[in-house]
Design an enzyme around this catalytic site. Structure first.
Site, short mmCIF file in Angstrom:
data_model
loop_
_atom_site.label_atom_id
_atom_site.label_comp_id
_atom_site.label_asym_id
_atom_site.label_seq_id
_atom_site.Cartn_x
_atom_site.Cartn_y
_atom_site.Cartn_z
N LYS A 65 47.98 -13.47 -41.81
CA LYS A 65 47.07 -12.47 -41.21
C LYS A 65 47.60 -12.04 -39.86
O LYS A 65 47.64 -10.85 -39.53
CB LYS A 65 45.66 -13.06 -41.09
CG LYS A 65 44.98 -13.20 -42.45
CD LYS A 65 43.74 -14.07 -42.42
CE LYS A 65 43.26 -14.29 -43.86
NZ LYS A 65 42.22 -15.29 -44.01
N GLN B 17 38.18 -18.94 -40.81
CA GLN B 17 38.91 -19.31 -42.03
C GLN B 17 38.17 -20.43 -42.76
O GLN B 17 37.78 -21.43 -42.17
CB GLN B 17 40.34 -19.75 -41.65
CG GLN B 17 41.25 -20.01 -42.83
CD GLN B 17 41.59 -18.75 -43.64
OE1 GLN B 17 41.64 -17.65 -43.10
NE2 GLN B 17 41.82 -18.92 -44.92
N ASP C 28 35.05 -10.16 -42.89
CA ASP C 28 35.00 -10.78 -44.22
C ASP C 28 33.91 -10.12 -45.09
O ASP C 28 33.93 -10.27 -46.31
CB ASP C 28 34.65 -12.28 -44.11
CG ASP C 28 35.86 -13.18 -44.23
OD1 ASP C 28 36.81 -12.80 -44.94
OD2 ASP C 28 35.84 -14.27 -43.62
N1 GUN Z 1 39.72 -18.75 -47.27
C1 GUN Z 1 40.27 -18.28 -48.44
N2 GUN Z 1 39.94 -16.99 -48.61
C2 GUN Z 1 39.19 -16.62 -47.56
C3 GUN Z 1 38.57 -15.38 -47.16
O1 GUN Z 1 38.63 -14.35 -47.85
N3 GUN Z 1 37.89 -15.42 -45.99
C4 GUN Z 1 37.80 -16.54 -45.23
N4 GUN Z 1 37.09 -16.46 -44.10
N5 GUN Z 1 38.35 -17.69 -45.56
C5 GUN Z 1 39.05 -17.72 -46.72
#
Ligand code: GUN
Length: 287
Positions: free
Chosen positions: A54, A98, A123
């Site tokens: 990211k 996360q 998200d």
């Molecule tokens: N962990 C795995 N996929 C995601 C996601 O789409 N968002 C978040 N916040 N954590 C994750």
């Protein structure tokens, strides 16, 4: 005839390019650089890879990125205080915690995610954004299902009036996917572990989305000739072997179009996150 393979990298590149273009427009018109903050708690190796991806993606597109690393032992209060600080920061337009969270705070996940300002909830997990999506208002939308929708549209797969069947009812994929397809005038069915005669339902799907979390769960006999099959599953069946929820080798002989795993919709998620950061920044400037 073998199905058209919908390669994630082609679509992800297009979505990233769009995010980059919109980010540059914000800087030129408003002098604002969109900013993302990602909070990671603990040392989960997969999460660390995702967070680095990211961050790198932000850097490549001219999006400001902050990664906040908290120790495995961080308390709920510490995490909430960090979210409050980011909610108030002018430099940050998107906040992502996360998941999964470490054991001692995993039970507080709902409270933690709801502390994020809905305008910065990139998200799309906050109930305000879920409510906006369901009621057809402008919302921040969960990245994976949003990427799937945009991929279908860019690939020219007809959605209006199509029978769409989703296997899986999670808050992250199944439910938002259903609402996105419904908003595009598909006839939507959500299947799950209690569904009776699953195969009879999936056989009617023009668009079949598998988000179950079980390796090769969708077999060729469950798929209508010519259907579009989207595989959201990522299942590790050996240290270096990932497979989807769809039995790709056999289903591709029946389907009209299909996404592979790896190399399919997994690649869309970060690209759509970049778009959400830009969208969040645009929405905050409109206020
Ligand atoms: N962990 C795995 N996929 C995601 C996601 O789409 N968002 C978040 N916040 N954590 C994750």
């Amino acid at each position: 005839m073998s199905a058209r393979i919908l390669e994630g990298k082609t679509f992800a590149a297009a979505f990233r390019e769009e995010a980059g273009k919109r980010a540059r427009a914000l800087q030129e018109k408003h002098g604002v650089i969109p900013g993302l903050a990602v909070i990671i708690v603990g040392e989960n190796p997969a999460s660390k890879v995702y967070v680095r991806n990211k961050h790198n993606s932000c850097e490549a597109l001219g999006i400001y990125s902050e990664v906040i690393e908290l120790p495995e032992t961080a308390t709920k209060e510490k995490l909430l205080a960090e979210i409050d600080r980011l909610n108030a920061s002018d430099k940050i337009h998107g906040i992502l915690v996360q998941l999964p969270l470490p054991k001692q705070i995993a039970s507080c996940e709902v409270e933690i995610l709801q502390r994020i300002d809905p305008q910065k909830d990139v998200d799309g997990f906050h109930p305000v954004n879920v409510g906006r999506l369901v009621t057809g208002q402008k919302a921040l939308i969960p990245c994976t299902p949003h990427g799937c929708l945009k991929m279908l549209q860019l690939a020219g797969i007809p959605i209006d009036g199509a029978n769409a069947v989703i296997i899986g009812r999670s808050n992250i994929v199944g439910k938002p996917m259903a609402h996105l397809l419904l908003a595009e005038n598909a006839t939507v069915t959500i299947c799950h572990s209690h569904t009776k005669n699953l195969k009879e339902v999936t056989k009617k799907a023009d668009i079949l989305v598998a988000a179950v979390g079980r390796p090769k769960f969708v077999t060729a006999d469950m798929v209508k000739e010519g259907a579009t099959v989207i595989d959201v599953g990522i299942n590790r069946i050996a240290p270096k072997k990932l497979v989807g929820d769809v039995d790709f080798e056999n289903v591709k002989e029946v389907a009209g179009a299909i996404t592979p795993v790896p190399g399919g919709v997994g690649l869309l998620t970060v690209a759509m996150l970049m778009q959400n950061v830009v969208t969040a920044c645009e929405m905050q400037l409109e206020k």
